[in-house]
Design a protein around this motif. Structure first.
Motif, mmCIF file in Angstrom:
data_model
loop_
_atom_site.group_PDB
_atom_site.id
_atom_site.type_symbol
_atom_site.label_atom_id
_atom_site.label_comp_id
_atom_site.label_asym_id
_atom_site.label_seq_id
_atom_site.Cartn_x
_atom_site.Cartn_y
_atom_site.Cartn_z
ATOM 1 N N LEU A 232 0.868 -1.297 -0.034
ATOM 2 C CA LEU A 232 0.069 -0.045 -0.022
ATOM 3 C C LEU A 232 0.827 1.176 -0.111
ATOM 4 O O LEU A 232 0.221 2.279 0.390
ATOM 5 C CB LEU A 232 -1.102 -0.073 1.198
ATOM 6 N N GLY A 233 2.292 1.251 -0.371
ATOM 7 C CA GLY A 233 3.078 2.187 -0.671
ATOM 8 C C GLY A 233 4.339 2.133 0.390
ATOM 9 O O GLY A 233 4.173 1.309 1.414
ATOM 10 N N GLY A 234 5.386 2.857 -0.281
ATOM 11 C CA GLY A 234 6.599 2.667 0.695
ATOM 12 C C GLY A 234 6.857 4.045 1.182
ATOM 13 O O GLY A 234 5.839 4.867 1.366
ATOM 14 N N GLY A 235 7.912 4.129 2.012
ATOM 15 C CA GLY A 235 8.439 5.304 2.531
ATOM 16 C C GLY A 235 7.369 5.878 3.710
ATOM 17 O O GLY A 235 7.105 5.062 4.625
ATOM 18 N N LYS A 236 6.789 7.136 3.418
ATOM 19 C CA LYS A 236 6.108 7.594 4.495
ATOM 20 C C LYS A 236 4.769 6.855 4.621
ATOM 21 O O LYS A 236 3.748 7.288 5.466
ATOM 22 C CB LYS A 236 5.727 9.087 4.370
#
Length: 481
Positions: free
Chosen positions: A148-152
């Motif tokens: 569902l997304g990386g980083g923040k």
């Protein structure tokens, strides 16, 4: 007159009753929660759902210890939208993730429709179960597949105190060490060695976490990458299923490597259940087991084609990537010994976005979403009002599914295909395999469901596929002038 000995007995009984009532109050308000999600596990892949080849004794026991849902659904036939709903209680339309992240591309010359763009991460504006539970004092942990997304946008920035192996990835390079690119996930790579199996390693971390948090209240989201491709299993279990199949052709489904992957999940769920018992915290721990979409019933892309298709979906039509039952109907098992009676079978249609409201209800948090309902009444044998459930896939799925929407209410299900405008109406009670289109036989029912489907799409501001201006038909694309 009450004798001294009788008075002491009476006092002891009163004290025990008081402690028991306090214990029940604690049980009802602050259960531990373990939500286990498999990846691409189909409705028909477990023994308790009728599979007579794959051995799943621990999951079958989990089913007999609580509720087994016969009509449980993923929010979508693909992973990212389904997982977004599990985390937020919101419909994939609401979070604008109706395809798997990184999977939606501009229409090719041979695709009749241009599909709408989707978000490439779960937006920070949408709260998660973990963020809500932390307000109630829960310690939170995420392990395994996130996608569902990386980083923040990673789990440790979405309310989870601990994140083990959750990032943008949708699948590992291999289920054997080092699993991912070297150095990518040091939290599991630095504690593993050659020959280690990813499902076992994630469970090791889960058990370590449970042991450390046994005296506190915790929520753990354990997301196995299995039995998603690549279809790889431990040799010992593959040999077991090769022997079990005997002289039969190994092209028969389920594939023996896939069967071994599913049994590895079962073995590791058993490890977790035994740890809860060993720590004496199983009574007040909710264990939820489900999957993110239907079983993979088609051949995969060349890079991961080995041993695919790995499974079938029994009597269900199609599989992952389709809004037919094979793509969206899921196993769902829930155990909570202090509240849920054993051996319950529930045919209520329920869906992934219901988990958020259910857990908020259980722990007495006022937050709710309008996209789901609480399943808590079912835990005590009550019923839920009948409602409509919508699945929206305005995309061409990698598995061959074409843009479509489905709507279920009661025993009836309507499917709308956007390429040709065609509709199919099924009575799932009589035709679970969705073989007989009843639109002409029951025109009034068709019109009622069509209006409700259209109204829900409009109310949710659903994005629809549009004609592809570059469509060149089914022949070779035209050359540029």
């Amino acid at each position: 007159m009450i004798s001294h000995s009788s008075r002491y007995v009476l006092i002891a009984i009163l004290v025990l009753c008081f402690l028991a009532s306090c214990g029940k109050e604690k049980v009802s308000e602050s259960p531990n929660i373990i939500m286990i999600v498999a990846d691409d596990l189909g409705w028909y892949d477990l023994g308790c759902y009728g599979n007579d080849f794959i051995e799943t004794p621990n999951l079958d026991k989990l089913a007999s210890d609580g509720i087994r849902f016969t009509d449980a659904y993923a929010a979508a036939p693909l992973c990212s939208p389904s997982r977004a709903s599990l985390m937020t209680g919101l419909h994939p339309i609401t979070v604008n993730i109706t395809e798997h992240i990184h999977g939606n591309h501009p229409a090719g010359a041979h695709q009749k429709l241009q599909t709408p763009p989707v978000a490439q991460q779960l937006s920070l504006e949408f709260g998660t179960i973990a963020e809500a539970l932390k307000e109630k004092g829960y310690h939170t942990a995420f392990m395994g597949k996130w996608h569902l997304g990386g980083g923040k946008f990673k789990p440790d920035n979405r309310g989870f105190d601990l994140n083990i192996a959750g990032a943008w990835n949708g699948l590992p390079r291999s289920f054997f060490y080092p699993f991912f690119a070297p150095g990518e996930k040091p939290e599991i790579q630095n504690t593993s060695k050659e020959g280690d199996y990813l499902t076992d390693v994630l469970t090791d971390h889960a058990i370590e976490y449970i042991s450390k948090r046994k005296d506190s209240t915790f929520f753990m989201s354990l997301n196995y990458y299995a039995p998603h491709v690549p279809i790889e299993a431990k040799d010992s279990l593959v040999k077991k299923y090769r022997k079990k199949r005997g002289s039969a052709n190994e092209s028969l489904l389920p594939n023996i490597h896939y069967a071994a992957m599913v049994e590895s999940i079962d073995i590791n769920v058993g490890r977790i259940l035994r740890k809860l018992n060993e720590l004496d915290i199983e009574e007040n721990t909710i264990v939820i087991f489900t999957s993110d979409n239907g079983g993979l019933s088609v051949r995969e892309v060349p890079a991961f084609a080995k041993h695919t298709p790995p499974t079938d979906n029994g009597m269900l039509r199609e599989g992952k990537g389709y809004v037919y039952e094979g793509g969206i109907r899921e196993p769902l098992l829930i155990r909570w010994p202090s509240v849920i009676k054993e051996a319950q079978l529930d045919s209520t249609p329920v869906v992934g976005q219901d988990f958020f409201n259910t857990l908020m209800d259980v722990v007495n948090i006022e937050k709710r979403t309008s996209d789901g309902v609480s399943l808590a009444p079912l835990f005590k044998g009550d019923t839920l009002p009948e409602r409509g459930i919508l699945w929206h896939l305005p995309h061409y799925s990698p598995q061959g599914g074409k843009p479509s929407t489905a709507y279920r209410e009661g025993d009836w299900k309507l499917v709308h295909h956007y390429e040709d405008g065609r509709y199919e109406l099924f009575n799932l009670q009589k035709d679970l395999s969705e073989r007989f289109n009843l639109t002409k036989k029951y025109p009034e029912k068709f019109e009622v469901l069509k209006k409700k489907m259209d109204a829900m799409l409009l109310r949710m501001n659903a994005r629809l596929p549009q004609p592809n201006p570059n469509y060149q038909g089914n022949g070779s694309p035209k050359s540029n002038p």
